[in-house]
Motif scaffolding. Structure first.
Motif, PDB file in Angstrom:
ATOM      1  N   LEU A 200       0.818  -1.229   0.000  1.00  0.00           N
ATOM      2  CA  LEU A 200       0.000   0.000   0.000  1.00  0.00           C
ATOM      3  C   LEU A 200       0.850   1.278   0.000  1.00  0.00           C
ATOM      4  CD1 LEU A 200      -2.782  -1.027   2.576  1.00  0.00           C
ATOM      5  CD2 LEU A 200      -2.912  -1.103   0.091  1.00  0.00           C
ATOM      6  N   VAL A 203      -1.001   4.404  -0.901  1.00  0.00           N
ATOM      7  CA  VAL A 203      -1.841   4.905   0.200  1.00  0.00           C
ATOM      8  C   VAL A 203      -0.975   5.664   1.205  1.00  0.00           C
ATOM      9  CG1 VAL A 203      -3.388   4.243   2.080  1.00  0.00           C
ATOM     10  CG2 VAL A 203      -3.495   3.026  -0.108  1.00  0.00           C
ATOM     11  N   LYS A 204       0.187   5.116   1.515  1.00  0.00           N
ATOM     12  CA  LYS A 204       1.091   5.780   2.459  1.00  0.00           C
ATOM     13  C   LYS A 204       1.557   7.125   1.909  1.00  0.00           C
ATOM     14  CE  LYS A 204       2.916   1.484   4.430  1.00  0.00           C
ATOM     15  NZ  LYS A 204       4.129   0.667   4.644  1.00  0.00           N
ATOM     16  N   CYS A 207      -1.152   9.598   2.366  1.00  0.00           N
ATOM     17  CA  CYS A 207      -1.195  10.030   3.775  1.00  0.00           C
ATOM     18  C   CYS A 207      -0.115  11.066   4.049  1.00  0.00           C
ATOM     19  CB  CYS A 207      -1.002   8.825   4.701  1.00  0.00           C
ATOM     20  SG  CYS A 207      -2.375   7.664   4.719  1.00  0.00           S
ATOM     21  N   PHE A 219     -10.329   7.815   2.174  1.00  0.00           N
ATOM     22  CA  PHE A 219      -9.897   6.460   1.820  1.00  0.00           C
ATOM     23  C   PHE A 219     -11.125   5.690   1.351  1.00  0.00           C
ATOM     24  CE2 PHE A 219      -7.258   7.997   5.315  1.00  0.00           C
ATOM     25  CZ  PHE A 219      -5.975   7.793   4.842  1.00  0.00           C
ATOM     26  N   THR A 225      -9.365  -3.590   4.031  1.00  0.00           N
ATOM     27  CA  THR A 225      -8.139  -3.378   3.238  1.00  0.00           C
ATOM     28  C   THR A 225      -7.116  -2.470   3.932  1.00  0.00           C
ATOM     29  OG1 THR A 225      -9.315  -1.620   2.062  1.00  0.00           O
ATOM     30  CG2 THR A 225      -9.250  -3.789   1.011  1.00  0.00           C
ATOM     31  N   LYS A 227      -8.086   0.812   5.503  1.00  0.00           N
ATOM     32  CA  LYS A 227      -8.445   2.239   5.462  1.00  0.00           C
ATOM     33  C   LYS A 227      -8.342   2.856   6.860  1.00  0.00           C
ATOM     34  CE  LYS A 227     -12.525   1.475   3.636  1.00  0.00           C
ATOM     35  NZ  LYS A 227     -12.487   0.010   3.498  1.00  0.00           N
ATOM     36  N   ALA A 230      -4.708   3.043   8.101  1.00  0.00           N
ATOM     37  CA  ALA A 230      -3.935   4.161   7.541  1.00  0.00           C
ATOM     38  C   ALA A 230      -4.315   5.475   8.217  1.00  0.00           C
ATOM     39  CB  ALA A 230      -4.168   4.249   6.036  1.00  0.00           C
ATOM     40  N   ALA A 348     -13.259   7.392   5.774  1.00  0.00           N
ATOM     41  CA  ALA A 348     -13.125   6.084   5.118  1.00  0.00           C
ATOM     42  C   ALA A 348     -14.494   5.646   4.636  1.00  0.00           C
ATOM     43  CB  ALA A 348     -12.545   5.054   6.090  1.00  0.00           C
ATOM     44  N   GLU A 389      -7.720   5.319  -3.410  1.00  0.00           N
ATOM     45  CA  GLU A 389      -8.304   3.977  -3.355  1.00  0.00           C
ATOM     46  C   GLU A 389      -7.372   3.040  -2.586  1.00  0.00           C
ATOM     47  OE1 GLU A 389     -10.681   2.284  -6.623  1.00  0.00           O
ATOM     48  OE2 GLU A 389      -9.776   3.864  -7.847  1.00  0.00           O
ATOM     49  N   VAL A 390      -7.960   2.254  -1.709  1.00  0.00           N
ATOM     50  CA  VAL A 390      -7.198   1.272  -0.933  1.00  0.00           C
ATOM     51  C   VAL A 390      -7.581  -0.107  -1.463  1.00  0.00           C
ATOM     52  CG1 VAL A 390      -6.584   0.462   1.367  1.00  0.00           C
ATOM     53  CG2 VAL A 390      -7.364   2.826   1.046  1.00  0.00           C
TER      54      VAL A 390
END
Length: 512
Positions: A200, A203-204, A207, A219, A225, A227, A230, A348, A389-390
């Protein structure tokens, strides 16, 4: 005989000066309080009278009138008890009224004469010092909280008898003063680390971008997954609170009675995650007697809305104005309260009711998905800076679950701090601190695009129906991404990434 004593109440998150005026004169014996009072203030009449009697002081059969001025401001809480008692005792000659203007009195009285702790000591002490009155009598249990204010002399008292003894020997009074050690940064490991999240990386990075520019982030993806995982780690990559931010947050917690006596001035960023059944007044503040809501308690931290579509649509839309103005204005017949709401909004959301979309196992129809996602209004989505998107990941082995990622909270925080330093220099002559706060003129001044990036934005504009607010958010996010990369200008690569953070609206809502 007449006397006037200084005390303080609360308006919003600030202290407000209240003059407690007492008059004891011949007439029908009575004890009367006036001055636009709430019920708990009116009840001080019985508390004060009984506390004085149980402290061994006899009240003569006189007419006692106490006015809390200014009369046009509604008085709430129990902080005026001590000042009312002192004002009456000055009129009776038990306490010498000369020189009382150099003191402030705060505290609730028990029927036995004990002085009990109250909420909101910090903003009251700050206001008193600002008004030039630095010697403050207050409950002993509130002294530690008051020591956060530079220049104040905090004189803790346990009961009315002790207070009378102190005031009879004023030259010997010694209080406690500012303690800078309360603001030392806490040396603690990150309880929740991004290194615990396998994969991910996109995603990181999202963030990290949200934290670096103080952008709102959504998210979206299937259930389970990562969300919430994170989002819960976002405070760890934010810088520690400054002293000013720590005091403001402590003031809010003090008013709400949430200040931890053992660690009243924590430098950790707050993380608030209200349940989706939260009421409107609990989220943004309000009520018959207005109080701060979750968005105010999350000031200088993160407000996380998990399962966004499960919140009431009206409740979600109440956040639109605070997200833009970073404050909440609550108007009532009794007055208007302004509370800070300067926080990151993180949310989320599943792509459908069953939580599986866009997985092929999802059995929801298009109508089902539209109905579920339709609870979130377009104007609210327009205020989301970053949508990521996660995806669901395939776990190939137990070793993968046990492994550690190179993208840890510590390494991400270091990059965020570097980007924040760039913004600090950039906005040194501006009244803002973060890229997300730029207005149109500042966007034109600080978001310089390369020729290739200009062409990309023109192509995007030609075939898109994004609002003007949406374009502004694209530029602000692009500026933050360029800061993370150490770039002066926004190039095509950075802009394309910023544009990708708006694609969630088209995929899930069919617009933007």
């Amino acid at each position: 005989m007449f006397s006037r004593i200084r005390s303080y109440g609360i308006s919003g998150i600030d202290g407000i000066a209240i003059a407690v005026e007492a008059d004891v004169s011949p007439g029908l014996p009575m004890f009367h309080l006036v001055g636009h009072l709430s019920r708990e203030v009116s009840e001080a009449e019985e508390r004060v009278r009984t506390a004085i009697r149980n402290s061994g002081i006899t009240l003569p059969p006189r007419r006692i009138t106490v006015n809390l001025s200014p009369a046009g401001i509604r008085k709430e809480g129990t902080a005026f008890d001590l000042a009312i008692a002192v004002a009456v005792l000055c009129c009776l000659g038990v306490i010498d009224p000369d020189g009382m203007e150099e003191f402030t009195f705060l505290g609730e009285l028990g029927l036995d004469g004990t002085v009990r702790p109250i909420r909101g000591i910090l903003p009251m002490v700050i206001a008193s010092v600002k008004d030039g009155v630095r010697r403050i009598f207050l409950p002993k249990d509130n002294v530690r909280e008051g020591r956060a204010v530079m220049g104040a002399e905090l004189i803790g008292v346990t009961d009315l008898k002790e207070l009378c003894r102190m005031l009879s020997r004023r030259a010997a009074i010694q209080g406690e003063y500012f303690d800078s050690h309360m603001f030392e940064e806490e040396d603690h490991p990150f309880a929740e680390d991004y290194a615990d999240m396998i994969g991910l990386k996109s995603v990181k990075f999202a963030c990290m971008a949200a934290a670096a520019g103080r952008h709102s982030i959504l998210f979206i993806g299937p259930a389970g997954t990562g969300k919430s995982m994170a989002a819960s780690r976002l405070p760890g990559i934010l810088p520690p609170l400054t002293m000013e931010e720590t005091i403001e947050l402590a003031k809010i917690r003090s008013i709400c009675g949430l200040l931890d006596p053992s660690v009243p001035f924590s430098r950790k960023r707050p993380f608030r995650a209200p349940h989706h059944s939260v009421t409107q007044s609990a989220l943004v503040g309000g009520g018959a007697n207005p109080r701060p809501g979750e968005i105010t308690l999350a000031t200088h931290g993160v407000l996380f809305l998990d399962e966004l579509a499960e919140f009431s649509p009206r409740t979600i839309d109440l956040l639109r104005q605070p997200m833009e103005e970073h404050k909440v204005v609550i108007s009532r017949m009794k007055g208007t309260m302004v509370y800070p709401a300067d926080c990151m909004i993180a949310a989320a959301l599943n792509g459908c009711k069953c939580g599986l979309y866009p997985d092929r196992r999802c059995q929801c129809s298009d109508n089902d998905r539209n109905r579920y996602l339709g609870k979130i209004s377009g104007p609210f989505l327009d205020r989301i800076d970053i949508g990521v998107e996660v995806p669901r990941q395939k776990v190939r082995s137990t070793e993968q679950l046990a492994g550690k990622e190179s993208w840890s909270t510590a390494s991400m925080r270091e990059k965020v701090m570097q980007a924040l330093e760039i913004q600090k220099k950039r906005f040194s002559s501006e009244p803002i601190r973060y890229n997300s706060e730029m207005n149109s003129a500042q966007i034109r001044a600080y978001c310089q695009l390369t020729p290739e990036a200009v062409q990309l934005l023109d192509r995007y504009s030609a075939g898109d129906n994004t609002s003007l607010r949406g374009y502004g958010k694209i530029c602000r996010v692009a500026r933050t991404l360029a800061d993370l990369d150490g770039k002066e200008k926004i190039d095509e690569l950075v802009l394309s990434e910023a544009l990708s953070y708006r694609s969630f609206q088209k995929k899930y809502w069919g617009r933007g």
